[in-house]
Design an enzyme around this catalytic site. Sequence first.
Site, PDB file in Angstrom:
ATOM      1  N   LYS A 149      21.057   8.772  31.013  1.00  0.00           N
ATOM      2  CA  LYS A 149      21.148  10.217  31.259  1.00  0.00           C
ATOM      3  C   LYS A 149      21.387  11.005  29.972  1.00  0.00           C
ATOM      4  CE  LYS A 149      22.206  10.025  36.148  1.00  0.00           C
ATOM      5  NZ  LYS A 149      22.231   8.575  36.464  1.00  0.00           N
TER       6      LYS A 149
HETATM    7  C1  LIG Z   1      21.416   7.936  37.386  1.00  0.00           C
HETATM    8  C2  LIG Z   1      21.261   6.465  37.265  1.00  0.00           C
HETATM    9  C3  LIG Z   1      20.217   5.770  37.914  1.00  0.00           C
HETATM   10  C4  LIG Z   1      19.245   6.451  38.842  1.00  0.00           C
HETATM   11  O1  LIG Z   1      18.371   7.309  38.173  1.00  0.00           O
HETATM   12  P1  LIG Z   1      17.494   8.370  38.991  1.00  0.00           P
HETATM   13  O2  LIG Z   1      16.818   9.202  37.973  1.00  0.00           O
HETATM   14  O3  LIG Z   1      18.479   9.150  39.835  1.00  0.00           O
HETATM   15  O4  LIG Z   1      16.547   7.594  39.847  1.00  0.00           O
HETATM   16  C5  LIG Z   1      20.098   4.414  37.672  1.00  0.00           C
HETATM   17  N1  LIG Z   1      20.968   3.756  36.878  1.00  0.00           N
HETATM   18  C6  LIG Z   1      21.977   4.383  36.251  1.00  0.00           C
HETATM   19  C7  LIG Z   1      22.908   3.591  35.398  1.00  0.00           C
HETATM   20  C8  LIG Z   1      22.164   5.753  36.418  1.00  0.00           C
HETATM   21  O5  LIG Z   1      23.168   6.381  35.780  1.00  0.00           O
END
Ligand SMILES: *Cc1c(COP(=O)(O)O)cnc(C)c1O
Length: 465
Positions: free
Chosen positions: A112
């Site tokens: 993220k």
């Molecule tokens: C947010 C997140 C996901 C999921 O990602 P999306 O874009 O919501 O599908 C998967 N793994 C981790 C570690 C995350 O923080």
Amino acid sequence: MKYISTRGGGQPKSFEEVILTGLAPDGGLYVPEQLPQFSRQEIASWSSLSYQELALKIISPFVDGAIPEHDLQKIIAKSYSTFRHDDIAPLVKTGDNEWILELFHGPTLAFKDFALQFLGNLLDYTLEKRQQKVVIMGATSGDTGSAAIEGCRRCTNIDIFILHPHERVSEVQRRQMTTVRADNIHNIAMHGNFDDCQNMVKASFSDQSFLPDGRQLVAVNSINWARIMAQIVYYFWASLKLGGPDQAVSFSVPTGNFGDIFAGYLAHKMGLPIAQLVIATNQNDILHRCISRNDHTTRPLEQSLAPSMDIMISSNFERLLFDLYDRDGAVITQLMADAKVGSMQLTESALTRAQQLFSSYRCDDKGMVDLIRKTYEDVDYLLDPHTAIGLAAARECRADFDTPMVTLATAHPAKFPDAVKAAGYPKDPELPDHLADLFEREEYFTTLDNDSVAVQKFIADNISV
Ligand SMILES: *Cc1c(COP(=O)(O)O)cnc(C)c1O
């Protein structure tokens, strides 16, 4: 470049308008009116670019003059200067033409950061130019909150309020949020679960009268278009490292809200040869059921050891459906209404179209823990639980061994010590140096009831900038 709502309502919006809001007024999500297209030749010419240079090529057409090229370049440079690996997103080989794309070298150790470091700088720049101040309000089950706080902590025109469910996020995740001390950062530990937090945020977005005049709420979850846009880049990056664009590449993506994998879909639509996109889910498998057997029925949410994928309704799936139904907003409005009351049914042709690119697999806690163990035993590589689910899905769904298969590593294993311990790993996975003293740092947060009057009053009283 203009942006339209997936529900078909309202007038097309500018890039600036879209990044400074949440949902479209009709409840839809913004998508570009048309996608930039890159030829193979053009993509091939980028093979020796740095990550930041590549990001500029891919992001520029979406911004389309809203920010002068030179300024955009600076925003991108600043956003990835906080990453702790020279390659930004390095590839690691774990098997026969099988790769892990490590997306956890940013400040909060999850993918993220790719989008939220960028979004923070983008908002700061845009708000400074417009002489405007905004309020970010977001709910988090863990990773979004810390990445948003790290992305916005130095933004002088933003107050940020992050709600997490009190005593229901892991200690590492909580501390990554609550140990950041700045006047514009506010952590709210709300009594309730993640859905309660999410509902509080949604209700506040739909009636913003509690804010002082001239302020508006901005979303930092992946309904914000800028997040998706920033994530398209690493699909091109990985492909170019593995023989693309002449060689097609496949990706397996640990999926929750469908934001990350939707960025892969866009990369494909923009001209990047992608053979397969694998949707990897945990026991909360609604997307797997939908893609494999047209069963999009909601079930009670189960808590798993891969909590960032514990999601029932994936908001960005709507963006894919919009394309599968030839961008018919009225159809999407109806489908989303069906999904909300429990079940939505895709047409045969929409499903077939999806299945041409997407496959899916469900991996529960046991399968995930087994693969973490097997992988550190076999190749001495420690997976985080989400990445392990991605790798399990990659191996299960893989169509051939000539096409490189890349699993997106969405988090660093030290963020999720419970899963790593469950896999029998002999010690605590170590946090990187910059977080080594995380457990000694002081925490700052406010505990509030699940009560909109109390939460909104807290926000109104604490707007500082
Ligand atoms: C947010 C997140 C996901 C999921 O990602 P999306 O874009 O919501 O599908 C998967 N793994 C981790 C570690 C995350 O923080």
